[in-house]
Design an enzyme around this catalytic site. Sequence first.
Site, PDB file in Angstrom:
ATOM      1  N   LYS A  71       0.795  -1.231   0.000  1.00 52.28           N
ATOM      2  CA  LYS A  71       0.000   0.000   0.000  1.00 52.28           C
ATOM      3  C   LYS A  71       0.831   1.287   0.000  1.00 52.28           C
ATOM      4  CE  LYS A  71      -4.423  -1.233   2.058  1.00 52.28           C
ATOM      5  NZ  LYS A  71      -5.369  -0.812   3.091  1.00 52.28           N
ATOM      6  N   ASN A  92      -4.931   2.201  -1.930  1.00 49.89           N
ATOM      7  CA  ASN A  92      -5.560   0.867  -1.989  1.00 49.89           C
ATOM      8  C   ASN A  92      -6.314   0.636  -3.294  1.00 49.89           C
ATOM      9  OD1 ASN A  92      -7.981   2.262  -1.612  1.00 49.89           O
ATOM     10  ND2 ASN A  92      -8.853   0.621  -0.365  1.00 49.89           N
ATOM     11  N   ASP A 107     -10.340   3.452   1.682  1.00 48.26           N
ATOM     12  CA  ASP A 107     -10.596   3.057   3.072  1.00 48.26           C
ATOM     13  C   ASP A 107     -11.315   4.181   3.823  1.00 48.26           C
ATOM     14  OD1 ASP A 107      -9.405   0.578   2.799  1.00 48.26           O
ATOM     15  OD2 ASP A 107      -7.452   1.244   3.532  1.00 48.26           O
ATOM     16  N   GLY A 131      -5.387   1.845  18.626  1.00 47.78           N
ATOM     17  CA  GLY A 131      -4.444   1.422  17.595  1.00 47.78           C
ATOM     18  C   GLY A 131      -3.931   2.616  16.807  1.00 47.78           C
ATOM     19  N   ALA A 132      -2.733   2.461  16.240  1.00 46.27           N
ATOM     20  CA  ALA A 132      -2.104   3.578  15.530  1.00 46.27           C
ATOM     21  C   ALA A 132      -1.347   3.095  14.303  1.00 46.27           C
ATOM     22  CB  ALA A 132      -1.170   4.328  16.485  1.00 46.27           C
ATOM     23  N   GLY A 134      -1.588   1.384  10.082  1.00 42.07           N
ATOM     24  CA  GLY A 134      -2.048   1.882   8.790  1.00 42.07           C
ATOM     25  C   GLY A 134      -3.550   2.122   8.748  1.00 42.07           C
ATOM     26  N   ASN A 155      -2.895   3.791  22.310  1.00 38.65           N
ATOM     27  CA  ASN A 155      -1.989   2.800  21.715  1.00 38.65           C
ATOM     28  C   ASN A 155      -0.960   2.303  22.712  1.00 38.65           C
ATOM     29  OD1 ASN A 155      -1.470   1.427  19.213  1.00 38.65           O
ATOM     30  ND2 ASN A 155       0.487   2.514  19.105  1.00 38.65           N
ATOM     31  N   THR A 157       2.187   1.704  21.992  1.00 43.94           N
ATOM     32  CA  THR A 157       3.450   2.415  21.783  1.00 43.94           C
ATOM     33  C   THR A 157       3.167   3.891  21.515  1.00 43.94           C
ATOM     34  OG1 THR A 157       4.180   0.370  20.705  1.00 43.94           O
ATOM     35  CG2 THR A 157       5.611   2.297  20.450  1.00 43.94           C
TER      36      THR A 157
HETATM   37  P1  ATR Z   1      -2.887  -2.168  10.324  1.00 41.86           P
HETATM   38  O1  ATR Z   1      -2.348  -1.764   8.992  1.00 41.86           O
HETATM   39  O2  ATR Z   1      -3.910  -3.260  10.263  1.00 41.86           O
HETATM   40  O3  ATR Z   1      -3.365  -1.002  11.114  1.00 41.86           O
HETATM   41  P2  ATR Z   1      -0.355  -2.233  11.672  1.00 41.86           P
HETATM   42  O4  ATR Z   1       0.061  -1.058  10.863  1.00 41.86           O
HETATM   43  O5  ATR Z   1       0.608  -3.352  11.840  1.00 41.86           O
HETATM   44  O6  ATR Z   1      -1.679  -2.878  11.102  1.00 41.86           O
HETATM   45  O7  ATR Z   1      -0.800  -1.684  13.129  1.00 41.86           O
HETATM   46  C1  ATR Z   1      -1.091  -2.510  14.148  1.00 41.86           C
HETATM   47  C2  ATR Z   1      -1.665  -1.721  15.341  1.00 41.86           C
HETATM   48  O8  ATR Z   1      -2.182  -2.688  16.250  1.00 41.86           O
HETATM   49  C3  ATR Z   1      -0.657  -0.921  16.121  1.00 41.86           C
HETATM   50  O9  ATR Z   1      -1.301   0.168  16.731  1.00 41.86           O
HETATM   51  C4  ATR Z   1      -0.193  -1.916  17.183  1.00 41.86           C
HETATM   52  O10 ATR Z   1       0.315  -1.323  18.366  1.00 41.86           O
HETATM   53  P3  ATR Z   1       1.843  -0.754  18.448  1.00 41.86           P
HETATM   54  O11 ATR Z   1       1.858   0.562  17.719  1.00 41.86           O
HETATM   55  O12 ATR Z   1       2.110  -0.626  19.874  1.00 41.86           O
HETATM   56  O13 ATR Z   1       2.694  -1.810  17.768  1.00 41.86           O
HETATM   57  C5  ATR Z   1      -1.493  -2.593  17.501  1.00 41.86           C
HETATM   58  N1  ATR Z   1      -1.373  -3.948  18.042  1.00 41.86           N
HETATM   59  C6  ATR Z   1      -1.043  -5.077  17.372  1.00 41.86           C
HETATM   60  N2  ATR Z   1      -1.064  -6.151  18.191  1.00 41.86           N
HETATM   61  C7  ATR Z   1      -1.434  -5.691  19.415  1.00 41.86           C
HETATM   62  C8  ATR Z   1      -1.647  -6.315  20.692  1.00 41.86           C
HETATM   63  N3  ATR Z   1      -1.487  -7.641  20.872  1.00 41.86           N
HETATM   64  N4  ATR Z   1      -2.018  -5.524  21.711  1.00 41.86           N
HETATM   65  C9  ATR Z   1      -2.193  -4.193  21.529  1.00 41.86           C
HETATM   66  N5  ATR Z   1      -1.997  -3.546  20.366  1.00 41.86           N
HETATM   67  C10 ATR Z   1      -1.622  -4.282  19.312  1.00 41.86           C
END
Ligand code: ATR
Length: 292
Positions: A71, A92, A107, A131-132, A134, A155, A157
């Site tokens: 992407k 996308n 999206d 979450g943070a 993509g 999030n 992180t």
């Molecule tokens: P997508 O494109 O689907 O958003 P991504 O870019 O890999 O996937 O992002 C994953 C997100 O899910 C991130 O916010 C990640 O948290 P971090 O920034 O701390 O890595 C979060 N995430 C993935 N697995 C997790 C878990 N087991 N618990 C909490 N947050 C999770």
Amino acid sequence: MTAARRTRTIALLGHPVAHSISPRFQQAALDAMGVDARYEAWDVEPVDLPGAVERLRSGDLMGANVTVPHKVAVFRLVDRPDALAEQVGAVNTVVNRAGVLEATNTDVAGILRSLEGAGVALKGARVALVGAGGAARAVVVAMRTAGASRVTVINRTAENAAALAPLGGVDVDMRYAPLDAEDATFRSAIRTADVVVQSTSVGMRHGPAEAETPVPGDLFRPGQVAFDLVYVPERTPFLAAAEAAGATPVGGLAMLVHQGAEAFRLWTGMEPPLDVMFTAARAALAAREHST
Ligand code: ATR
């Protein structure tokens, strides 16, 4: 003399792509609308992406969907990424206009249509976004587009959440809370939110935490909307917890189908047959359920 008819192709570029249900519901939509086209999944390794994108310029190709992991990389290979794709930082959908590759990100529209479909008013809304990654980037751009007043990014992180702050522009009050149910900022962000969006893989079947919800049920309240971008299972632990507390659940299948429907509109210029797409998507998921 009649012009020779020729079946055109729409490609899905990803790696892997075998699990995707987009071919199922896109083909159902093309067939229902009488479009002489095949929607094909192309498993493209990153090293082969430039060649695959070049193929899209051929007259036989109407365009493409682009999914993980391409992407971002596809950006510099297309001719005209639009402002929405630039804002999200990801493409996308690609449309082949006589050899010129236009690109966008549907999206954002998929997110907005899913919430509109559930009757959610986003103007002035306070949003909690878990979450943070993509997908979360598209959510922030969607909320900015719809005039939400506040987005609290929750999030694990902090640095990844901080990267989303500029996407809110000048009008959205962007805040941060740690993903910790004991934390007062986190609890207050959920309690005061009109809409809670879940964009991590927590709760996803076969994922790292499939039985969990990142938001405990006691924080939800009636009148709230809980939107999970995860679509397998259709009812995630997050949605179940929200619904048990009286909040309105919106599942990720709506987002998947609506982003696809917007792409269909761009390739064909036709109104997408949403019912056909939803039915085919649900049938594809059910078939997959039985085969695993
Ligand atoms: P997508 O494109 O689907 O958003 P991504 O870019 O890999 O996937 O992002 C994953 C997100 O899910 C991130 O916010 C990640 O948290 P971090 O920034 O701390 O890595 C979060 N995430 C993935 N697995 C997790 C878990 N087991 N618990 C909490 N947050 C999770």
